[in-house]
Design an enzyme around this catalytic site. Structure first.
Site, PDB file in Angstrom:
ATOM      1  N   ARG A  49      10.904  -1.426  10.395  1.00 30.95           N
ATOM      2  CA  ARG A  49      10.084  -1.213  11.655  1.00 30.95           C
ATOM      3  C   ARG A  49       9.958  -2.181  12.560  1.00 30.95           C
ATOM      4  O   ARG A  49      10.031  -3.270  12.458  1.00 30.95           O
ATOM      5  CB  ARG A  49       8.762  -1.077  10.560  1.00 30.95           C
ATOM      6  CG  ARG A  49       8.203   0.347  10.192  1.00 30.95           C
ATOM      7  CD  ARG A  49       7.075   0.276   9.522  1.00 30.95           C
ATOM      8  NE  ARG A  49       5.914  -0.486   9.975  1.00 30.95           N
ATOM      9  CZ  ARG A  49       4.910  -0.591   9.420  1.00 30.95           C
ATOM     10  NH1 ARG A  49       4.407   0.046   8.314  1.00 30.95           N
ATOM     11  NH2 ARG A  49       3.541  -1.134   9.937  1.00 30.95           N
ATOM     12  N   LYS A  81       0.766  -1.148  -0.061  1.00 29.08           N
ATOM     13  CA  LYS A  81       0.010  -0.110  -0.108  1.00 29.08           C
ATOM     14  C   LYS A  81       0.835   1.131   0.040  1.00 29.08           C
ATOM     15  O   LYS A  81       0.620   2.130  -0.627  1.00 29.08           O
ATOM     16  CB  LYS A  81      -0.979   0.064   1.270  1.00 29.08           C
ATOM     17  CG  LYS A  81      -1.811  -0.836   1.355  1.00 29.08           C
ATOM     18  CD  LYS A  81      -3.005  -0.664   2.299  1.00 29.08           C
ATOM     19  CE  LYS A  81      -2.544  -0.629   3.794  1.00 29.08           C
ATOM     20  NZ  LYS A  81      -2.004  -1.941   4.605  1.00 29.08           N
ATOM     21  N   ARG A 137      -9.818   0.686   9.397  1.00 29.16           N
ATOM     22  CA  ARG A 137      -9.295  -0.661   9.477  1.00 29.16           C
ATOM     23  C   ARG A 137     -10.322  -1.514  10.179  1.00 29.16           C
ATOM     24  O   ARG A 137     -10.192  -2.880  10.478  1.00 29.16           O
ATOM     25  CB  ARG A 137      -8.384  -0.626  10.791  1.00 29.16           C
ATOM     26  CG  ARG A 137      -6.834  -0.271  10.316  1.00 29.16           C
ATOM     27  CD  ARG A 137      -5.966  -1.140   9.700  1.00 29.16           C
ATOM     28  NE  ARG A 137      -4.880  -1.518   9.981  1.00 29.16           N
ATOM     29  CZ  ARG A 137      -3.614  -0.867   9.668  1.00 29.16           C
ATOM     30  NH1 ARG A 137      -3.765   0.008   8.997  1.00 29.16           N
ATOM     31  NH2 ARG A 137      -2.431  -1.352  10.297  1.00 29.16           N
ATOM     32  N   ARG A 149      11.653  -5.409   4.365  1.00 26.16           N
ATOM     33  CA  ARG A 149      11.335  -4.122   4.348  1.00 26.16           C
ATOM     34  C   ARG A 149      11.878  -3.137   5.097  1.00 26.16           C
ATOM     35  O   ARG A 149      12.111  -3.278   6.229  1.00 26.16           O
ATOM     36  CB  ARG A 149       9.604  -4.177   4.680  1.00 26.16           C
ATOM     37  CG  ARG A 149       8.933  -2.982   4.436  1.00 26.16           C
ATOM     38  CD  ARG A 149       7.406  -3.000   4.210  1.00 26.16           C
ATOM     39  NE  ARG A 149       6.877  -2.854   5.357  1.00 26.16           N
ATOM     40  CZ  ARG A 149       5.471  -2.853   5.636  1.00 26.16           C
ATOM     41  NH1 ARG A 149       4.697  -2.728   4.527  1.00 26.16           N
ATOM     42  NH2 ARG A 149       5.000  -2.895   7.021  1.00 26.16           N
ATOM     43  N   ARG A 174      -0.888  -9.302  13.090  1.00 18.21           N
ATOM     44  CA  ARG A 174      -1.413  -7.851  12.310  1.00 18.21           C
ATOM     45  C   ARG A 174      -2.377  -8.654  11.178  1.00 18.21           C
ATOM     46  O   ARG A 174      -3.363  -8.025  10.702  1.00 18.21           O
ATOM     47  CB  ARG A 174      -0.201  -7.257  11.626  1.00 18.21           C
ATOM     48  CG  ARG A 174       0.520  -6.365  12.702  1.00 18.21           C
ATOM     49  CD  ARG A 174       1.657  -5.978  11.882  1.00 18.21           C
ATOM     50  NE  ARG A 174       1.582  -5.057  10.963  1.00 18.21           N
ATOM     51  CZ  ARG A 174       2.751  -4.847  10.316  1.00 18.21           C
ATOM     52  NH1 ARG A 174       3.947  -5.560  10.402  1.00 18.21           N
ATOM     53  NH2 ARG A 174       2.582  -3.995   9.096  1.00 18.21           N
TER      54      ARG A 174
HETATM   55  P1  AMP Z   1       0.318   0.538   9.034  1.00 17.32           P
HETATM   56  O1  AMP Z   1       1.588   1.499   8.979  1.00 17.32           O
HETATM   57  O2  AMP Z   1      -0.709   0.839   8.556  1.00 17.32           O
HETATM   58  O3  AMP Z   1       1.025  -1.085   8.842  1.00 17.32           O
HETATM   59  O4  AMP Z   1       0.055   0.435  10.790  1.00 17.32           O
HETATM   60  C1  AMP Z   1       1.101   0.086  11.581  1.00 17.32           C
HETATM   61  C2  AMP Z   1       0.146  -0.128  13.033  1.00 17.32           C
HETATM   62  O5  AMP Z   1      -0.239   1.091  13.397  1.00 17.32           O
HETATM   63  C3  AMP Z   1      -1.021  -0.897  13.078  1.00 17.32           C
HETATM   64  O6  AMP Z   1      -0.433  -2.270  13.339  1.00 17.32           O
HETATM   65  C4  AMP Z   1      -1.649  -0.435  14.178  1.00 17.32           C
HETATM   66  O7  AMP Z   1      -1.181  -0.809  15.321  1.00 17.32           O
HETATM   67  C5  AMP Z   1      -1.543   1.007  14.029  1.00 17.32           C
HETATM   68  N1  AMP Z   1      -2.577   1.596  12.980  1.00 17.32           N
HETATM   69  C6  AMP Z   1      -2.471   2.223  11.905  1.00 17.32           C
HETATM   70  N2  AMP Z   1      -3.470   2.610  11.296  1.00 17.32           N
HETATM   71  C7  AMP Z   1      -4.448   2.263  12.090  1.00 17.32           C
HETATM   72  C8  AMP Z   1      -5.786   2.533  12.155  1.00 17.32           C
HETATM   73  N3  AMP Z   1      -6.652   2.833  11.182  1.00 17.32           N
HETATM   74  N4  AMP Z   1      -6.580   1.938  13.380  1.00 17.32           N
HETATM   75  C9  AMP Z   1      -5.778   1.447  14.465  1.00 17.32           C
HETATM   76  N5  AMP Z   1      -4.609   1.339  14.568  1.00 17.32           N
HETATM   77  C10 AMP Z   1      -3.828   1.605  13.363  1.00 17.32           C
END
Ligand code: AMP
Length: 219
Positions: free
Chosen positions: A163, A14, A89, A128, A174
Site C-alpha cells: 500500500r 484488523k 475514526r 504488509r 496515521r
Molecule cells: P485503513 O485501510 O483503514 O488503514 O485506511 C487507510 C486510509 O483511508 C486512512 O489513512 C484514511 O486516509 C482513509 N480512511 C479509512 N477509513 C476512514 C474513515 N473512517 N474516515 C476517514 N478516513 C478514512
C-alpha cells in the site's frame, strides 16, 4: 448475529481478523479504507481529495466516507450482521453512524478493540502486502502470514501490492491521527457498555480465538 466494529491502531491486524471472521460467520467485511481505495480512480473532485488524504495518512472528510458507507450498508448482505473495519475514526463519525443505523433500522452491536504497542505495529507495516483482487492480507515479516509463492496471492494468483501509505513516516502520521481522533472512541464505547478488549500483541490465532469467544458470548 451482531454487527461488529473492529477498533485498533493502524496495522494492528484488523483486516486479517475481519477476513477470518467473515469466513466463520458468513457476514461481509466492510473496510472504509477499501471503499475509499475503490473510489480513488473515479476521476472526480472527490477522488482527488481521497487520493491526497490517503497518501498523506490523514482522514478523508466524514461526508465522503459516510456516503460510501451508507450505500454499502444498504445492501441486503448487511441485514444479518457485518464487520466494520476502519470506521468510525472519530466521535463525530460515531454519532453520524448512529443516525445512519437508525435510518437503516440496524443495531449498533459490539465494538472490539485490538490493543497493540506502537513499535510492533510499525514493524509490521514494512512487510504488509495485499491482494488487489480479493483483498487478502499477507506479511513478509510474519511467517504465518507469508504468501506460499513469492509475492503472489495464494487464492487469486495475482501479484500482491504494497500500500502507498504503508511506509514508516506515513505510519507515524496515521498513528498520531489514531491517538488524537480515534482513541477517544474507546471511552465513548466503554460508556455505552459495548466495548471489549483483546490483546493485539498475541498471535493471529490467539487474537482470533479471543474475538470469537466475545462474539459467541454476545450473540
Ligand atoms: P485503513 O485501510 O483503514 O488503514 O485506511 C487507510 C486510509 O483511508 C486512512 O489513512 C484514511 O486516509 C482513509 N480512511 C479509512 N477509513 C476512514 C474513515 N473512517 N474516515 C476517514 N478516513 C478514512
Amino acid at each position: 448475529m451482531n454487527n461488529i466494529i473492529l477498533l485498533a491502531p493502524p496495522a494492528a491486524g484488523k483486516g486479517t481478523q475481519a477476513g477470518l471472521l467473515k469466513e466463520e460467520y458468513g457476514i461481509p467485511h466492510i473496510s472504509t479504507g477499501d471503499l475509499l481505495r475503490g473510489a480513488r480512480n473515479s476521476n472526480s473532485e472527490n477522488s482527488k481529495i481521497i487520493c491526497k488524504m490517503q497518501d498523506e495518512g490523514k482522514l478523508v472528510p466524514d461526508e465522503l466516507v459516510l456516503e460510501l458507507l451508507k450505500e454499502r450498508l444498504d445492501n441486503d448482505d448487511c441485514k444479518n450482521g457485518y464487520i466494520l473495519d476502519g470506521f468510525p475514526r472519530n466521535i463525530e463519525q460515531a454519532k453520524k453512524y448512529e443516525t445512519l443505523l437508525e435510518d437503516l433500522k440496524l443495531p449498533l452491536g459490539l465494538v472490539i478493540l485490538i490493543d497493540l504497542d506502537r513499535e510492533i505495529a510499525k514493524n509490521r507495516i514494512s512487510g504488509r502486502l495485499s491482494c488487489p483482487q480479493c483483498g487478502k492480507i499477507y506479511n513478509s515479516n510474519i511467517t504465518e502470514l507469508n504468501p506460499k509463492n513469492g509475492n503472489i496471492c495464494d487464492e487469486c494468483n495475482v501479484e500482491l501490492k504494497h500500500r502507498s501509505d504503508d511506509d514508516a513516516s506515513t505510519y507515524d502520521v496515521r498513528y498520531n491521527t489514531y491517538l488524537e481522533s480515534t482513541a477517544p472512541l474507546i471511552d465513548y464505547y466503554e460508556s455505552k457498555n459495548v466495548l471489549f478488549r483483546v490483546n493485539g500483541n498475541a498471535s493471529k490465532e490467539d487474537i482470533y480465538n479471543e474475538i470469537k469467544v466475545i462474539i459467541d458470548n454476545n450473540k
